[in-house]
Design a protein around this motif. Sequence first.
Motif, PDB file in Angstrom:
ATOM      1  N   ASN B  55       0.786  -1.395   0.209  1.00  0.00           N
ATOM      2  CA  ASN B  55      -0.148   0.014   0.092  1.00  0.00           C
ATOM      3  C   ASN B  55       0.701   1.285  -0.088  1.00  0.00           C
ATOM      4  N   VAL B  60      -1.339   4.295  -1.751  1.00  0.00           N
ATOM      5  CA  VAL B  60      -2.585   4.369  -1.348  1.00  0.00           C
ATOM      6  C   VAL B  60      -2.663   4.375   0.348  1.00  0.00           C
ATOM      7  N   ASP B  61      -1.501   4.347   0.911  1.00  0.00           N
ATOM      8  CA  ASP B  61      -1.247   4.669   2.175  1.00  0.00           C
ATOM      9  C   ASP B  61       0.070   5.462   2.393  1.00  0.00           C
ATOM     10  N   ASP B  80      -2.926  15.163  -3.363  1.00  0.00           N
ATOM     11  CA  ASP B  80      -3.866  14.369  -3.870  1.00  0.00           C
ATOM     12  C   ASP B  80      -3.931  14.080  -5.351  1.00  0.00           C
ATOM     13  N   THR B  84      -2.481  10.929  -7.371  1.00  0.00           N
ATOM     14  CA  THR B  84      -3.231  10.035  -8.408  1.00  0.00           C
ATOM     15  C   THR B  84      -2.670   9.817  -9.536  1.00  0.00           C
ATOM     16  N   ARG B  87       0.029   6.942  -9.313  1.00  0.00           N
ATOM     17  CA  ARG B  87      -0.741   5.964  -9.295  1.00  0.00           C
ATOM     18  C   ARG B  87      -1.044   5.497 -10.947  1.00  0.00           C
ATOM     19  N   ARG B  88      -1.626   6.463 -11.430  1.00  0.00           N
ATOM     20  CA  ARG B  88      -2.068   6.142 -12.866  1.00  0.00           C
ATOM     21  C   ARG B  88      -0.955   6.048 -13.851  1.00  0.00           C
ATOM     22  N   PHE B  93      -1.919  -2.194 -10.570  1.00  0.00           N
ATOM     23  CA  PHE B  93      -2.366  -2.679  -9.470  1.00  0.00           C
ATOM     24  C   PHE B  93      -3.154  -4.044  -9.766  1.00  0.00           C
TER      25      PHE B  93
END
Lengths: 477, 239
Positions: B55, B60-61, B80, B84, B87-88, B93
């Motif tokens: 995570n 996400v953490d 944020d 984001t 992550r993208r 994932f």
Amino acid sequence: MNGAVLRMAFRNLKEHRRKSLTVGLIVAAASMLFVLGSSLLESATAGLRKSYRDRFTGDLYVTAKSPKKITAFGWDDPGSMGEPLPLLPRHDEVKAFAATIPGVEALASRSVAFVQVSKEDSDAKGATLLMGVEPAEYARAFPEAFALAGGASFGPAGSGLLASSFLSRGMGEAAGPGGAVLLSSVGMGSSIREERVLGVLPRDGANPFLNMTSYVGIDSVRGLLGHYEGEGGAAEAAAAPAPALDEAELFGGEAVVEAEGAGIDAAALVSSLASSGSSRLDGSAWQSLVLKVRSEREVPAVREALESFLAREGIEAQVRGWEEGAGMLASSVLAMKRIFYYVCAVVAMVALLVIMNALVISVTERTGEIGTMRAIGASRGFVTRLIVSETLILSAASGLAGAAAGAGVVGLLSVRGIPAGNFLLRVMFGGPVLRPVLSAAAVGLCLLAVLAIGAAASWYPTKVALRVNPATAMIRA
Amino acid sequence: MQNGDHIVTLDRVEKKYPLGSTEVTAVSGVSFSIAAGDFVSIAGPSGSGKTTILNMIGCVDTPSAGLVTVAGRPTVGLKDDAITALRREVLGFIFQSFNLVPVLTVRENVEFPLLLGGGRVGPAERAWIDRLIEEVGLSDRRDHKPGELSGGQRQRVAIARALVTKPKIVLADEPTANLDSKTGEAIIRLMRLINRELGTTFVFSTHDAKIVAVADHVIRLEDGKVAENRLAAPAEASR
């Protein structure tokens, strides 16, 4: 991406079809009732407006300022019925100015008096609301006012009486065309005038109150109310020393002063003498000025121009709209309309809470899905757009369906007609049958309202969705 | 293991979770690095901190203390929007429970991360999506919804989805836990194949010894601490 959002929103709604259907049905039912109710009330108001505006109130009317409400028929308070209305101050100036306001289509002056009607050598009696007008001017402003059921209308001299259908029915032949009746004012001494009945007005199915109205030339009303030049009116005239009497006028003139079965009354005699020329009637004495405006849209501008003029000139007069002019009954219908909109506002709040609640449940059930989307790169904006789209699609679709159903019911009722079963409904409907017309404004307002409700209802669920932590979602999934 | 090729670095990372009035330490003093293109297994029993580590690498953490660097960018303190985007664009994932979007078809699920980037899905992207679906052996299921697929098929869709943005790192949290052993092995073989062909770094958590054996870098956790951090021998890793 917006295409993807909409596709997902559609499919989510389909996936949770039971919830969507429940919310959709509530919104659709509320929309249908709103469109139907608004159309019915708008149609009733339009009917009411037509029956009053086209024959009595015009779009605006000007009267003297008064602490008590003045309608087109006199005091709004039935207890003050016999009390004469105050005269419109500087009537001629107000009228001259009103004629110059762009948008004013026609204007007419008027005075009203509530009178008892009797006939010599007859037991027949009645009462009527007498409107004193300049017949030619009034006919131009209110062409429908002098449509007759029988007899003839005013001649060039403008004298005579157009009897109300109510009066004609009550007194029968006695108030029929060709005969002469005695008019005696109520509550203002005993002024009596004789008028020849020229014609009888038709019965108005819309509003029984309107059937009580009769028309005479303005001088008759002035005489009955004691509007004399340079004098304080009937009371002063009555108190003044009796002028020399002319035998021919007393016993053979046009104005007959003998009240039915009561012999000759001194006050009535003086009043009658005054009206027969011993004292001149005041040609500028009018209680109100009625204006018709070319289009409803222009009414506020005309009203504003008039009010500014009155304020500028220091004239103690007031301008009122047709709703106030129509009096208590019209006020009741308009109050009903307001109550309907309050109820609609409450229903809208309930719908908002129901949609919001359903959406929050839906978001809570989809925590894993929302968390996954966030984890793989969905921005907060994407999640917001998704939730808002779902709500708006559901609201708009159900709102449209409801509005369409409402329009269908209005169409059906328009063809069939809703019969007015009683007096109150006849007044409300503006006639014996209401044929509602679909209100485009109601449909537009309905769709705007459901979209606004949808947008507002998505606020809290979106907040809940944005609180979903991607990590929590991974654990829960 | 500290050189310029490291795509993930954890430096004295600690993670504590509040539990009522006390705190539970999930991981403590964890430091390791992962080289680009590695096929990494984070192994350990349940509760050892595997998912917590994943995570934090997956943004996400956030760590309670220490530093996590992903693709050269420290993740602590990022806003944020930036997280984001990271992550993208950098991460893919694969979840234990597959986590496909139920209302989208196989093809749409694979396409989904591309749409999140706001980019246009042109012919090149469509060809790439088709190739991924073919690679995971689901060409004949492309228009099916997740509810119409088996567990193994769903996980293969998840793999294709994780790879569609051509991420540098794919994080897989117990990717075979919900699959039977045969399907699990097939999934691991597929991941290994993609790792070799595309050079994508795979980091997956597992407690399955057979899967650990396939990794070329094993990080074993015990009670939230690194108990073992070893690179497999070349012969071993090539299996």
